[in-house]
Motif scaffolding. Structure first.
Motif, PDB file in Angstrom:
ATOM      1  N   LYS A 481      16.027  -8.519  13.809  1.00 11.93           N
ATOM      2  CA  LYS A 481      16.569  -7.193  14.148  1.00 11.93           C
ATOM      3  C   LYS A 481      15.972  -6.701  15.460  1.00 11.93           C
ATOM      4  CE  LYS A 481      19.064  -3.565  12.911  1.00 11.93           C
ATOM      5  NZ  LYS A 481      20.531  -3.676  12.769  1.00 11.93           N
ATOM      6  N   ILE A 482      14.695  -6.909  15.643  1.00 12.86           N
ATOM      7  CA  ILE A 482      14.046  -6.484  16.891  1.00 12.86           C
ATOM      8  C   ILE A 482      14.628  -7.241  18.080  1.00 12.86           C
ATOM      9  CG2 ILE A 482      11.858  -6.556  18.152  1.00 12.86           C
ATOM     10  CD1 ILE A 482      10.462  -6.054  15.436  1.00 12.86           C
ATOM     11  N   THR A 483      14.821  -8.551  17.920  1.00 17.42           N
ATOM     12  CA  THR A 483      15.357  -9.368  19.006  1.00 17.42           C
ATOM     13  C   THR A 483      16.773  -8.956  19.374  1.00 17.42           C
ATOM     14  OG1 THR A 483      13.999 -11.230  18.255  1.00 17.42           O
ATOM     15  CG2 THR A 483      15.823 -11.731  19.743  1.00 17.42           C
ATOM     16  N   ALA A 484      17.566  -8.600  18.348  1.00 11.37           N
ATOM     17  CA  ALA A 484      18.991  -8.306  18.578  1.00 11.37           C
ATOM     18  C   ALA A 484      19.264  -6.840  18.888  1.00 11.37           C
ATOM     19  CB  ALA A 484      19.795  -8.724  17.348  1.00 11.37           C
ATOM     20  N   SER A 485      18.235  -5.983  18.873  1.00 13.21           N
ATOM     21  CA  SER A 485      18.464  -4.534  19.024  1.00 13.21           C
ATOM     22  C   SER A 485      17.720  -3.979  20.221  1.00 13.21           C
ATOM     23  CB  SER A 485      18.025  -3.803  17.744  1.00 13.21           C
ATOM     24  OG  SER A 485      18.624  -4.370  16.603  1.00 13.21           O
ATOM     25  N   LEU A 486      17.834  -4.647  21.356  1.00 10.57           N
ATOM     26  CA  LEU A 486      17.103  -4.208  22.543  1.00 10.57           C
ATOM     27  C   LEU A 486      17.593  -2.859  23.055  1.00 10.57           C
ATOM     28  CD1 LEU A 486      16.861  -7.615  24.459  1.00 10.57           C
ATOM     29  CD2 LEU A 486      15.146  -6.521  23.015  1.00 10.57           C
ATOM     30  N   ALA A 487      18.856  -2.492  22.724  1.00  9.36           N
ATOM     31  CA  ALA A 487      19.408  -1.229  23.219  1.00  9.36           C
ATOM     32  C   ALA A 487      19.060  -0.043  22.324  1.00  9.36           C
ATOM     33  CB  ALA A 487      20.928  -1.350  23.355  1.00  9.36           C
ATOM     34  N   ILE A 488      18.571  -0.303  21.122  1.00  5.36           N
ATOM     35  CA  ILE A 488      18.248   0.793  20.198  1.00  5.36           C
ATOM     36  C   ILE A 488      16.885   1.371  20.556  1.00  5.36           C
ATOM     37  CG2 ILE A 488      17.841   1.372  17.773  1.00  5.36           C
ATOM     38  CD1 ILE A 488      19.704  -0.854  16.974  1.00  5.36           C
ATOM     39  N   PRO A 489      16.765   2.710  20.628  1.00  5.41           N
ATOM     40  CA  PRO A 489      15.458   3.323  20.945  1.00  5.41           C
ATOM     41  C   PRO A 489      14.397   2.935  19.924  1.00  5.41           C
ATOM     42  CG  PRO A 489      17.227   4.943  21.099  1.00  5.41           C
ATOM     43  CD  PRO A 489      17.831   3.719  20.494  1.00  5.41           C
ATOM     44  N   LYS A 500      13.341  -1.053   5.306  1.00  3.16           N
ATOM     45  CA  LYS A 500      13.435  -2.352   4.622  1.00  3.16           C
ATOM     46  C   LYS A 500      12.049  -2.956   4.356  1.00  3.16           C
ATOM     47  CE  LYS A 500      17.953  -2.686   4.573  1.00  3.16           C
ATOM     48  NZ  LYS A 500      18.234  -1.309   5.041  1.00  3.16           N
ATOM     49  N   LEU A 501      11.133  -2.762   5.298  1.00  2.02           N
ATOM     50  CA  LEU A 501       9.811  -3.360   5.142  1.00  2.02           C
ATOM     51  C   LEU A 501       9.075  -2.798   3.936  1.00  2.02           C
ATOM     52  CD1 LEU A 501       8.624  -3.451   8.868  1.00  2.02           C
ATOM     53  CD2 LEU A 501       9.340  -5.388   7.475  1.00  2.02           C
ATOM     54  N   LYS A 502       9.330  -1.562   3.582  1.00  2.00           N
ATOM     55  CA  LYS A 502       8.637  -0.962   2.441  1.00  2.00           C
ATOM     56  C   LYS A 502       9.077  -1.565   1.106  1.00  2.00           C
ATOM     57  CE  LYS A 502      11.882   2.921   1.928  1.00  2.00           C
ATOM     58  NZ  LYS A 502      12.062   4.383   2.069  1.00  2.00           N
ATOM     59  N   LEU A 503      10.151  -2.379   1.106  1.00  2.00           N
ATOM     60  CA  LEU A 503      10.601  -3.025  -0.137  1.00  2.00           C
ATOM     61  C   LEU A 503       9.581  -4.026  -0.649  1.00  2.00           C
ATOM     62  CD1 LEU A 503      14.367  -3.678   0.740  1.00  2.00           C
ATOM     63  CD2 LEU A 503      13.447  -1.886  -0.731  1.00  2.00           C
ATOM     64  N   CYS A 504       8.746  -4.533   0.259  1.00  2.00           N
ATOM     65  CA  CYS A 504       7.760  -5.551  -0.118  1.00  2.00           C
ATOM     66  C   CYS A 504       6.370  -5.017   0.197  1.00  2.00           C
ATOM     67  CB  CYS A 504       8.025  -6.858   0.633  1.00  2.00           C
ATOM     68  SG  CYS A 504       7.051  -8.238   0.050  1.00  2.00           S
ATOM     69  N   LYS A 505       5.557  -4.846  -0.839  1.00  2.00           N
ATOM     70  CA  LYS A 505       4.235  -4.247  -0.660  1.00  2.00           C
ATOM     71  C   LYS A 505       3.295  -5.118   0.152  1.00  2.00           C
ATOM     72  CE  LYS A 505       4.397  -1.500  -4.922  1.00  2.00           C
ATOM     73  NZ  LYS A 505       3.754  -1.233  -6.231  1.00  2.00           N
ATOM     74  N   SER A 506       3.473  -6.416   0.066  1.00  2.00           N
ATOM     75  CA  SER A 506       2.535  -7.323   0.748  1.00  2.00           C
ATOM     76  C   SER A 506       2.992  -7.705   2.152  1.00  2.00           C
ATOM     77  CB  SER A 506       2.353  -8.597  -0.086  1.00  2.00           C
ATOM     78  OG  SER A 506       3.597  -9.265  -0.249  1.00  2.00           O
ATOM     79  N   ILE A 507       3.984  -7.009   2.679  1.00  2.00           N
ATOM     80  CA  ILE A 507       4.539  -7.378   3.979  1.00  2.00           C
ATOM     81  C   ILE A 507       3.489  -7.220   5.071  1.00  2.00           C
ATOM     82  CG2 ILE A 507       5.383  -5.139   4.792  1.00  2.00           C
ATOM     83  CD1 ILE A 507       7.532  -8.270   4.744  1.00  2.00           C
ATOM     84  N   SER A 508       3.539  -8.071   6.051  1.00  2.00           N
ATOM     85  CA  SER A 508       2.598  -8.008   7.170  1.00  2.00           C
ATOM     86  C   SER A 508       3.249  -7.250   8.332  1.00  2.00           C
ATOM     87  CB  SER A 508       2.197  -9.415   7.617  1.00  2.00           C
ATOM     88  OG  SER A 508       1.394  -9.348   8.769  1.00  2.00           O
ATOM     89  N   TYR A 509       2.923  -5.972   8.431  1.00  2.00           N
ATOM     90  CA  TYR A 509       3.442  -5.169   9.543  1.00  2.00           C
ATOM     91  C   TYR A 509       2.893  -5.699  10.865  1.00  2.00           C
ATOM     92  CZ  TYR A 509       5.146  -1.693   6.190  1.00  2.00           C
ATOM     93  OH  TYR A 509       5.824  -1.060   5.181  1.00  2.00           O
ATOM     94  N   ALA A 510       1.690  -6.242  10.813  1.00  2.00           N
ATOM     95  CA  ALA A 510       1.085  -6.762  12.038  1.00  2.00           C
ATOM     96  C   ALA A 510       1.892  -7.925  12.606  1.00  2.00           C
ATOM     97  CB  ALA A 510      -0.347  -7.203  11.764  1.00  2.00           C
ATOM     98  N   ALA A 511       2.414  -8.785  11.743  1.00  2.00           N
ATOM     99  CA  ALA A 511       3.210  -9.924  12.214  1.00  2.00           C
ATOM    100  C   ALA A 511       4.507  -9.445  12.859  1.00  2.00           C
ATOM    101  CB  ALA A 511       3.507 -10.870  11.049  1.00  2.00           C
ATOM    102  N   VAL A 512       5.133  -8.429  12.247  1.00  2.00           N
ATOM    103  CA  VAL A 512       6.359  -7.868  12.833  1.00  2.00           C
ATOM    104  C   VAL A 512       6.036  -7.206  14.165  1.00  2.00           C
ATOM    105  CG1 VAL A 512       8.294  -6.304  12.471  1.00  2.00           C
ATOM    106  CG2 VAL A 512       7.308  -7.516  10.517  1.00  2.00           C
ATOM    107  N   ALA A 513       4.926  -6.482  14.199  1.00  2.00           N
ATOM    108  CA  ALA A 513       4.509  -5.835  15.448  1.00  2.00           C
ATOM    109  C   ALA A 513       4.231  -6.866  16.536  1.00  2.00           C
ATOM    110  CB  ALA A 513       3.271  -4.982  15.191  1.00  2.00           C
ATOM    111  N   ALA A 514       3.645  -7.985  16.151  1.00  3.55           N
ATOM    112  CA  ALA A 514       3.375  -9.055  17.124  1.00  3.55           C
ATOM    113  C   ALA A 514       4.676  -9.580  17.725  1.00  3.55           C
ATOM    114  CB  ALA A 514       2.601 -10.185  16.458  1.00  3.55           C
ATOM    115  N   HIS A 515       5.705  -9.693  16.884  1.00  6.34           N
ATOM    116  CA  HIS A 515       7.004 -10.150  17.381  1.00  6.34           C
ATOM    117  C   HIS A 515       7.595  -9.106  18.328  1.00  6.34           C
ATOM    118  CE1 HIS A 515      10.790 -12.376  17.346  1.00  6.34           C
ATOM    119  NE2 HIS A 515      11.397 -11.192  17.251  1.00  6.34           N
TER     120      HIS A 515
END
Length: 841
Positions: A481-489, A500-515
Motif C-alpha cells: 500500500k505504501i509503495t502504490a500510494s505515493l500520491a496519498i498524503p 488494518k495493522l491493529k487487526l494483528c497485535k504482534s504486528i511489527s510497526y517498525a518493519a512497515v516504517a522501515a519500508h
C-alpha cells in the motif's frame, strides 16, 4: 447411476488405469498465439510468462512492434506486462523458479530476473566471460537451478538462484552439439551435485563438476530425454521412433514402445509416475508400461506443463488437467460398480427421491460403511467441479450419520480444504491446485503466493479460516500500500494503515516504517514507528531515519542500557558538534550517567570536555584527582620530580576547582593537604635517597622518619599537619620499639608525663618480647587492674596477684587465674585471694 455413467464417460483407460482430462479454464487472454511466443509456465498452478518469439516471422496485427513480456495467471487473466528491451542478444531460455521468480537468459549469458508483476529484480546475473565470448545456445531448468550450453560445447550451471554463483562443469570435449540435453535434479543425487545428460551419437554423457562418464553405449542416438520427477527413471525417444524408459544410468530398459514414427515429438514429459506423454502436431500420445496407448487429437497447438500428479495442457483457448483418476473416484463412478462407496452414493440419490431403496443400500454396506464414507470424502477432494464435490460430501455426511466409529473431523477438514482450493481456483485468482499439489505446497506457501500476487483480502480470509498467523499478510499489504500510494498524503495513508495493522497485535510497526523510509516517505515512517510497542525494534529504525533525539528518548524510557548505548554510539560516530551532543545527553540522566561511565574508562579527555562544558566542576575535579592516583600507580609515569610533574599539577587543579564551590570545602582542604604531603614526602625521598615515602599516610610518614632516625623530619611533619600530642606519642613509642631503641624510648618517656599514659610503652615492650624493658613502665601504671594484667602477661604471678588484691576485683582474679593456669603456685595464690574477698563480702 446416470450421473456415474456421465462421469465415467469422460475417462480413458490406459491398460487398467483410468485417466481423465477435465477443462479447468477457458483462457481469457486475447491474441496470444502459442506458436508465436516463447512461454514459461510455473508448476503448482503458477503464472504463465509469454514473450513474442523473435526467431519467427509473425504478423503483428495492430500491436506495437516493441516486444513485451506478459504475465498471466492460469486462466489467461493478465497480471502484468513490461516492455522487453534487454540487451544481450536473443532470448535463449525462460523459466520460473520455485519462489516464482521469472528467469530470462539471453545470448551473451546475462540472466534477467522478474517478479510476478513483471518488475525487474536487480542486479542482472552474468554467467561469466566465457559465456559472453562464446554465446549460449540452450538452457535447461529445474526447480531453483539452471544449466547452460555454449556454442563451444561448454557447460555452465547455477545450482541455486538464491545464491546465483555460476559454475563451470567438466569439459565434455564434444565435436558436435549434443542431440538433446537433460538434467538430474541435485536433490536426487547422493552427493547433491548437478548432473547433466548429453545425448551424443549412440550413447549418453553424464557430466558433473569433476568428471565426464559415458553411459548406455548403443542405446541411441536419442532425440529427446525426460527425467522422472523422483529422479529414478528417464524416458527417451530414439532416432528410429522408439520410446524407452530406463533406469537413470541406462543400464536397464524398463519398458519399450514403438511409436511408428521416427519424427521426434515436440515435447516429451512424464504424466505423474505411471505414464509418459509425447506431443506431435495435432496429436498427444499417452503411453503406459502396459497395454495400448491413448491418443488425444488437437486442432490447435498445445503446451504440456508437468505437475507432481499429472500434466496441465495449455492451448490458445483452454487449460486442461490430464491426470490419473483416483481409486476412490473409480470405486464410486465406474460403470457397474458395486463398491460400498458407489452404493452409498446411490443411497443418497434414493434418499433425495424419498425411495426406500436408500435404506436397502445402507443395509448392504453396513460393515463397510466407514470405508465408503472415507472414499466419498477422498473423491470429493480430487474433484474440480463444485457441484460434484458437494454431492460427494453430502453422501459422506449421509453415511456418517449411520457410522459411529468414523472420525468426524475428516469430513470437516476436507470441507475446509475444498473451500480454500475453490477460492484460489476462481479464474480471477487462477491457481488451479489439485488437493495433492496443495498438500505438497502447504497452506503457508499458498498464502505467500497470494500476497505476492497482491490478493491480500483472499490471503487474509484464508489465514483466518485456517487459523494461521495473519501478520505476514497484513505486513505485506501495508508495504504494498505504501509503495502504490505515493500520491496519498502521509496523514491519510497513516489512518488507512493503522486501521488494518491493529487487526494483528504482534504486528511489527517498525518493519512497515522501515519500508516507508525505504520508499522515500520518512515523515510517514516517523509517524508509524511511534506505534511500535517494542523499543528494541523502534530505536534502530528511528536512528536509520535520522531521528536521533527521539531514539534517545525512547531508549531511556525503555530503561534498556544496551539501547541507550546503541543511540549514543550511533550519534557519536556521526561526529556532531560537542555542544550539540552534550546538550542531547545532559537532559536525560540515564544517558548522561551511561556516557560518563563509558567515557571514564575509554574517553577521558572527551569526558573532561563534557564536565567542563556542562559546569560540573566538582565532578571534573574528582576526575583529575583520580587521574593523579593513576599516575602514582604507574611506575613509568611517576618518574621525575612530583613538584613539577603532572601529578602535583592535577591535584592542584582539582583543589582550585573544589574551592570554587562552598559545598566542597572539605574536598578542597583535602586536596591542599594532599599536595603539601606529596611535596614533603618527595623532599624526604630526596634527602634519604629512599623511595619509601610518597603515597604513604601522615602517620606512616612520621613512623618511617623515626625508624630512620630522622626525628627532626618527623617533628616537621607533625608541625606541618598539626598532628596531636596523643597521636604523636603513639607513633613515636611504637616506632622506637620497632627499631628496639630502648634507651631513646626511656628518655622519651621521661621528657614529660606522657598524654597517653604509660600503657602504650608497656604494650610496645611486651609486643617486642622485652620483659625487662616492660618492667620499667609497669609500676608507673596508675590503675591496679592494668598493672595486674601487665604483670600476668609477662608471667609475674605474685606481682599480678598483689596488684589484683589492691583492685579487690574477683572477676579480674578469675581472668588472671586462667591466664596463669599452668603455674600451680599462681593458681593457689589467686584461689586464696578470691576466698578472702568472698569472706569479706
Amino acid at each position: 447411476m446416470d450421473a456415474a455413467v456421465s462421469v465415467a464417460a469422460e475417462w480413458q483407460l490406459l491398460y487398467n488405469v483410468y485417466y481423465r482430462k477435465p477443462e479447468i479454464y477457458s483462457m481469457q487472454w486475447n491474441r496470444i498465439d502459442l506458436p508465436r511466443h516463447r512461454l514459461a509456465c510455473a508448476p503448482f498452478g503458477g503464472p504463465i510468462a509469454a514473450i513474442r518469439d523473435d526467431s519467427k516471422i509473425v504478423q503483428l496485427y495492430a500491436e506495437s512492434a516493441r516486444r513485451k513480456l506478459h504475465i498471466f495467471n492460469c486462466a489467461g487473466v493478465s497480471l502484468a506486462s513490461a516492455v522487453w528491451d534487454r540487451p544481450g542478444g536473443r532470448l535463449i531460455g525462460m523459466s520460473w523458479t520455485d519462489d516464482q521468480t521469472l528467469v530470462c537468459v539471453v545470448q551473451d549469458g546475462t540472466v534477467y530476473r522478474y517478479n510476478i508483476h513483471a518488475e525487474s529484480i536487480d542486479p542482472p546475473i552474468s554467467m561469466g566471460k566465457e559465456c559472453f565470448e562464446q554465446n549460449l545456445v540452450e538452457c535447461v531448468f529445474w526447480g531453483n537451478g539452471m544449466v547452460c550450453l555454449t556454442e563451444g560445447n561448454q557447460i555452465f550451471c547455477i545450482s541455486d538462484f538464491k545464491n546465483p554463483t555460476p559454475t563451470k562443469l567438466a569439459d565434455p570435449t564434444l565435436e558436435e552439439y549434443p542431440l538433446c540435453v537433460a538434467v538430474i535434479d541435485p536433490q536426487y543425487i547422493k552427493e547433491g551435485n548437478v548432473e547433466v545428460l548429453l545425448a551424443v551419437n549412440d550413447y549418453v554423457l553424464q557430466v558433473d563438476e569433476e568428471q565426464v562418464e559415458q553411459l548406455g553405449v548403443g542405446i541411441g542416438p536419442l532425440q529427446k530425454m525426460a527425467v522422472s520427477r523422483n529422479g529414478t527413471m528417464i524416458a527417451s525417444f530414439t532416432h528410429d521412433g522408439r520410446l524407452l524408459v530406463t533406469n537413470i544410468d541406462f543400464t536397464k530398459i524398463i519398458f519399450e514402445y514403438n511409436c511408428e514414427s521416427a519424427l521426434p515429438p515436440e515435447q516429451l514429459v512424464w504424466c505423474g509416475r505411471d505414464s509418459i506423454l509425447l506431443y506431435w502436431e495435432e496429436m498427444l500420445l499417452m503411453v503406459g508400461p502396459y497395454g495400448e496407448p491413448v491418443r488425444y487429437l488437437y486442432d490447435e497447438p498445445i503446451i504440456l506443463i508437468p505437475e507432481c500428479d499429472g500434466v496441465r495442457i495449455l492451448s490458445n483457448t483452454s487449460m486442461e488437467f490430464l491426470h490419473r483418476v483416483p481409486d476412490s473416484t473409480v470405486s464410486i463412478f465406474k460403470i457397474g460398480s458395486t463398491e460400498p462407496a458407489a452404493l452409498l452414493y446411490d443411497a443418497l440419490d434414493h434418499f433425495d427421491r424419498r425411495s426406500a431403496k436408500a435404506d436397502e443400500n445402507l443395509r448392504l454396506i453396513r460393515a463397510s460403511l466407514p470405508k465408503a464414507v472415507d472414499a466419498c470424502i477422498d473423491a470429493a477432494g480430487h474433484e474440480f467441479d463444485i457441484s460434484r464435490q458437494r454431492t460427494l460430501l453430502r453422501a459422506a455426511s449421509y453415511g456418517q450419520a449411520f457410522c459411529s466409529q468414523f472420525k468426524r473431523d475428516l469430513l470437516q477438514e476436507m470441507c475446509k480444504t475444498l473451500r480454500v482450493l475453490n477460492a484460489v481456483h476462481n479464474h480471477e485468482i487462477g491457481i488451479p491446485l489439485s488437493i495433492h499439489q496443495y498438500k505438497l505446497l502447504t497452506a503457508p506457501v499458498l498464502i505467500g503466493r497470494l500476497i505476492n500476487a497482491h490478493f491480500h483480502i483472499l490471503a487474509l480470509r484464508i489465514s483466518d479460516f485456517l487459523g494461521l498467523n495473519q501478520e505476514v499478510v497484513i505486513m505485506h499489504w501495508a508495504c504494498a500500500k505504501i509503495t502504490a500510494s505515493l500520491a496519498i498524503p502521509d496523514a491519510t495513508l497513516l489512518e488507512l494503515l493503522l486501521d488494518k495493522l491493529k487487526l494483528c497485535k504482534s504486528i511489527s510497526y517498525a518493519a512497515v516504517a522501515a519500508h516507508a523510509d525505504k520508499s522515500g516517505r520518512r515523515k510517514l515512517a516517523a509517524m508509524l514507528v511511534e506505534h511500535e510497542p517494542h523499543s528494541s525494534k523502534q530505536v534502530p529504525l528511528l536512528l536509520s531515519i535520522g531521528e536521533e533525539d527521539t531514539a534517545l528518548m525512547k531508549a531511556t524510557e525503555s530503561g534498556d542500557t544496551d539501547l541507550v548505548y546503541l543511540v549514543l554510539f550511533h550519534v557519536w560516530h556521526k561526529k556532531p558538534p560537542p555542544m550539540e551532543f552534550f546538550g542531547m545527553i545532559q537532559a536525560r540522566p540515564l544517558a548522561r550517567d551511561l556516557f560518563i561511565t563509558y567515557a571514564r574508562s575509554y574517553k577521558r579527555e572527551f569526558l573532561k570536555n563534557f564536565l567542563l562544558t556542562t559546569g560540573q566542576l566538582p565532578e571534573f575535579a574528582m576526575l583529575l584527582w583520580k587521574e593523579s592516583w593513576e599516575i602514582g600507580n604507574n611506575a613509568m609515569a611517576s618518574k621525575g620530580s612530583p613538584l613539577h610533574g603532572p601529578r602535583i599539577k592535577l591535584i592542584e587543579d582539582a583543589q582550585h576547582l573544589f574551592a570554587e564551590t562552598k559545598e566542597h570545602g572539605f574536598e578542597s582542604k583535602a586536596a591542599e593537604e594532599h599536595t603539601k604531603l606529596l611535596r614533603l614526602q618527595h623532599e624526604l625521598e630526596v634527602s634519604t635517597k629512599q623511595a619509601i615515602f610518597v603515597d604513604s599516610s601522615i602517620s606512616d610518614t612520621i613512623r618511617t622518619c623515626i625508624v630512620l632516625g630522622n626525628h627532626r623530619a618527623a617533628l616537621k611533619v607533625k608541625s606541618e599537619f598539626k598532628v596531636s600530642e596523643k597521636r604523636w606519642y603513639w607513633l613515636k613509642v611504637f616506632a622506637l620499639a620497632t627499631v628496639r631503641d630502648w634507651e631513646a624510648l626511656e628518655k622519651f618517656s621521661k621528657e614529660k608525663r606522657p598524654p597517653i599514659g604509660y600503657r602504650p610503652f608497656v604494650e610496645a615492650c611486651i609486643d617486642a618480647d622485652e620483659k625487662t624493658e616492660a618492667l620499667k613502665y609497669i609500676p608507673k601504671l596508675s590503675d591496679p587492674r592494668e598493672r595486674a594484667e601487665a604483670y600476668a602477661r609477662i608471667g609475674m604471678a605474685k606481682e599480678a596477684a598483689e596488684a589484683a588484691s589492691q583492685a579487690k576485683d574477683g572477676e579480674l582474679l578469675g581472668r588472671l587465674k586462667l591466664t596463669l593456669s599452668q603455674n600451680a603456685a599462681a593458681t593457689s595464690i589467686f584461689d586464696t585471694l578470691r576466698s578472702s574477698f568472698q569472706g569479706v563480702s
